[in-house]
Structure formats: structure tokens, C-alpha cells
Write an enzyme that holds these catalytic residues in place. Structure first.
Site, PDB file in Angstrom:
ATOM      1  CD  GLU A 144      -2.920  -1.068   2.366  1.00  0.00           C
ATOM      2  OE1 GLU A 144      -4.107  -1.369   2.192  1.00  0.00           O
ATOM      3  OE2 GLU A 144      -2.448  -0.782   3.474  1.00  0.00           O
TER       4      GLU A 144
ATOM      5  CB  SER B  11      10.609   7.514   8.434  1.00  0.00           C
ATOM      6  OG  SER B  11      10.334   7.288   9.795  1.00  0.00           O
TER       7      SER B  11
ATOM      8  CB  CYS C 199       6.120  -0.976  15.908  1.00  0.00           C
ATOM      9  SG  CYS C 199       7.767  -0.444  15.372  1.00  0.00           S
TER      10      CYS C 199
ATOM     11  CG  ASN D  33      -3.584   7.188  13.095  1.00  0.00           C
ATOM     12  OD1 ASN D  33      -4.411   8.081  13.218  1.00  0.00           O
ATOM     13  ND2 ASN D  33      -2.366   7.403  12.619  1.00  0.00           N
TER      14      ASN D  33
ATOM     15  CB  CYS E 103       2.911  -0.589  13.510  1.00  0.00           C
ATOM     16  SG  CYS E 103       2.971  -0.411  11.709  1.00  0.00           S
TER      17      CYS E 103
ATOM     18  N   GLY F 233       7.004  -1.435   6.085  1.00  0.00           N
ATOM     19  CA  GLY F 233       8.394  -1.850   6.079  1.00  0.00           C
ATOM     20  C   GLY F 233       9.345  -0.892   6.762  1.00  0.00           C
ATOM     21  CD  GLU F 234      13.672   0.535   9.564  1.00  0.00           C
ATOM     22  OE1 GLU F 234      14.591   1.222   9.064  1.00  0.00           O
ATOM     23  OE2 GLU F 234      12.808   1.015  10.327  1.00  0.00           O
TER      24      GLU F 234
ATOM     25  CB  SER G  31      10.041   5.718  13.981  1.00  0.00           C
ATOM     26  OG  SER G  31       9.522   6.140  12.741  1.00  0.00           O
TER      27      SER G  31
ATOM     28  CB  CYS H 191       7.297  -4.154   8.925  1.00  0.00           C
ATOM     29  SG  CYS H 191       8.644  -3.269   9.745  1.00  0.00           S
TER      30      CYS H 191
ATOM     31  CB  CYS I 256       2.948   7.647   2.824  1.00  0.00           C
ATOM     32  SG  CYS I 256       3.606   6.545   4.093  1.00  0.00           S
TER      33      CYS I 256
ATOM     34  CB  CYS J 204       0.939   7.265  10.705  1.00  0.00           C
ATOM     35  SG  CYS J 204       2.573   6.787  11.286  1.00  0.00           S
TER      36      CYS J 204
END
Length: 362
Positions: A89, A204, A125, A305, A128, A172-173, A226, A121, A114, A353
Site C-alpha cells: 500500500e 524514516s 512495533c 491511529n 502498528c 516496512g523498515e 521513529s 515488516c 507515503c 500512519c
């Protein structure tokens, strides 16, 4: 005879020029790509020789736009299906800038895109949705650029402002895919490619390790960290793959910024969760952590969120209250650090986010 694999058409201009036998041909193809067009389509504005070489030596974009979801604010989520069936996405966020009293002709409107750097990922986190997918694989440079190409076309067809900013803040990172991210950046900021200014591109990272942070030095983009918590215990609870102290990671960013030049500054992102990391003590710890960094550090607070089923400490995560966010912001600003609060966009459509998880890909 084994044929060499075709180079993706969404390649850096120099690589495309090598495949097509000249920069002029590559420029002609990129002039189509830059507008979101398909250079393989019949009637594309290419010479006969360029079109022939294009079809012989290059592969079309490696995926397709499977779904778009638009929010009332104009935020548009793009679901792209890749050649191997995986889905990713990207999110288009229109920004309207109408200076008070300025005529419409002078109003500056643009869109921020974005993009994702991986399918899923591996950082896990706690807040997330992408982290719940696990890491399926990293994206190639052309798969990253595919998101930009599709977004440019969607923005044009939907009457959204043109894409001016690209932020690597999707799935992803980026630090775990530096090869693909670096190659994609070379096409994003190349005047013969997508032609974006370096200051309009941001990478990021959670800061996976000091060595990975130092490896960000040559990237032609702004850097964002982050953080989410300056306290080591809390940070490991929120970002369980953290293996280094926040001071070690901070110092690595300091070295990287100093090497990039004193005019560079770090954007620091902090997702604020009710009763978890939104306390006055957490704000003071964050301010203290960031104080030694060179340049003018900017903190961007992100009200959490909601994601169904995510939480810690035996309870479901909830967004920090507006008054709490404002108080947190004041404490950071009182320390002398610039601090802003991100406006939530697209959360009702899982486009905000921390909400990207390729839903609707089935």
C-alpha cells in the site's frame, strides 16, 4: 542460450540509458513515466527505434493498481499487487496551501506520497498494523518506484495536486532494505527521473542499529527517526526488536548528521498512546535525549491511529487525548526543540500512519 533478464523500465536514468543506447532515448521514456504514463502503450511519444529497443530490452512495470480508497479529506490509499501476488500500500495525501489573502493563481497545492519499502515488516512495533504481517520480503527499487508512478497517474486522473513530496513511512523498515531504497532514491531525485528535490524526500527509520544509521549518510533525502519512547524499557516494549540503547542510536544519528553537514536536521517521530508514552516524564526524557543532536531537531507528534487488537500492558491501545498531546508538545517546545502535531488523515479508511496492512488484497 540463456537470455539475460529484462531490466525494469522503472530504473534510474543512467541504467535506462545503458539499456537503450543513449540518454536521449532514456529521457524520452522517462518523460512518459514522469507523468504516470505507459511508454509501452501504442501511440506513446517515442521514436520507432526507441520503441523497438524498449520492447526488446526492458520489462513493463512489475505490478498493477488493484484498488484505491479515498477519504473525505482527499487522502487516497493505493493497493498495488506485485508480480508474485504480494500486495503493498501507498498513500496519497493532498496538501492545499492557500496563503491568507493570496489569489487562487498563487495558491500552492501539492500531494505527499507515503511509500512502502517492504511487504510487511519485521520490526513488530506494538502499535502498528504492518508489524502484525511479519516480514514477507523487501521491495526492489522498481517496485518502490511503481508506487510513485501509479500515484502520479492517480493524482492526475482524480484531480489531486501533483506529487511533490515522497516519504518512506509506509509498510516496512527502510533501514532493512537500503539497497532497494538507495536505488529508488537515485531515480526519485534525478532531474531526468522523477525530478524531486532532495529536501522533498524523507526516509524514516526506527534506527535498527548504529551501523545501519551510519549507512544512511549518503542517501539523497532527509532523515527521520521513529522514536516513540526515549526510555529504554518502554522503547523495547513498543519496538520489541530494539537491540541498542536510545543513547547509542542517538549518538549514531548525531555522527551521521554531522557528516552530512550542519544544515541538515533530524525529524523525530513519536506516536502518542493514551497512558503509555504521553506523560510529562516521557516528554522530558525525549527532550533530554535529543538535546545533543546537531542542527535544529524537529519533533513530530502522531496521535495513535487505532488498530483492532493491538495493545500492551494488558489493555488495548487508545489515542492520546488532545489536551495531553498539547501538553506534551509544550514541554518539548519549552526545552527549545521545534515540535509539531501531525494532523490525522485517512484513519477511517485504514490509510493513516501505522494502519497499513494490505487489507483488501484477497
Amino acid at each position: 542460450m540463456v537470455l539475460s533478464p529484462l531490466r525494469p523500465v522503472l530504473s534510474p536514468p543512467a541504467a535506462l540509458a545503458e539499456s537503450l543506447g543513449g540518454t536521449g532515448r532514456a529521457d524520452a521514456v522517462w518523460s512518459v513515466l514522469r507523468e504516470g504514463g505507459d511508454p509501452f502503450a501504442e501511440g506513446a511519444p517515442l521514436s520507432a527505434r526507441t520503441a523497438t529497443l524498449l520492447h526488446e530490452r526492458l520489462a513493463p512495470p512489475v505490478g498493477e493498481l488493484a484498488l484505491t480508497v479515498s477519504s473525505r479529506c482527499g487522502t487516497t490509499k493505493l493497493l498495488l499487487r506485485l508480480a508474485d501476488g504480494h500486495a503493498i500500500e501507498a498513500v496519497l495525501i493532498p496538501q492545499d496551501r492557500h496563503p491568507q489573502g493570496a489569489p487562487a493563481a498563487k495558491a500552492r497545492a501539492f500531494s505527499t506520497l507515503c511509500v512502502s519499502s517492504q511487504v510487511g515488516c519485521g520490526r513488530a512495533c506494538a502499535f502498528c498494523a504492518t508489524g502484525t504481517m511479519g516480514l514477507l520480503r523487501s521491495l526492489s527499487a522498481d517496485e518502490i518506484l511503481l508506487q510513485v508512478h501509479a500515484a502520479v497517474r492517480v493524482a492526475r486522473e482524480c484531480g489531486l495536486p501533483p506529487v511533490r513530496n515522497v516519504v518512506f513511512m509506509g509498510m516496512g523498515e527502510p533501514g532493512d532494505n537500503l539497497g532497494g531504497v538507495s536505488e529508488a532514491l537515485s531515480a526519485l531525485v534525478n532531474p531526468r527521473g522523477f525530478g524531486l528535490f532532495k529536501r522533498h524526500v524523507c526516509v524514516s527509520t526506527v534506527g535498527t542499529s548504529p551501523s545501519t544509521i551510519r549507512a544512511l549518510k549518503p542517501l539523497p533525502a532527509r532523515l527521520a527517526w521513529s522514536v516513540h519512547a526515549a526510555n529504554d524499557v518502554l522503547r523495547r516494549r513498543l519496538v520489541p526488536t530494539t537491540r541498542h540503547t536510545m543513547t547509542e542510536l542517538r549518538d549514531a544519528f548525531g555522527e551521521t548528521l554531522a557528516a552530512r553537514g550542519t544544515t541538515d536536521h533530524l525529524m523525530v517521530e513519536c506516536t502518542l498512546i493514551d497512558g503509555v508514552n504521553d506523560t510529562p516524564e516521557a516528554a522530558d526524557e525525549l527532550a533530554e535525549l535529543l538535546a545533543p543532536l546537531p542542527g535544529r531537531t524537529r519533533v513530530n507528534l502522531i496521535p495513535y491511529n487505532p488498530n483492532k487488537g493491538l495493545g500492551a500492558y494488558g489493555r488495548t491501545f487508545r489515542p492520546a487525548h488532545a489536551k495531553t498531546v498539547a501538553a506534551f508538545q509544550r514541554r518539548i517546545m519549552d526545552s527549545g526543540t521545534i515540535c509539531t502535531v501531525r494532523t490525522t488523515r485517512g484513519d477511517a479508511d485504514a490509510a493513516a500512519c501505522g494502519q497499513l496492512a494490505a487489507r483488501g488484497a484477497e
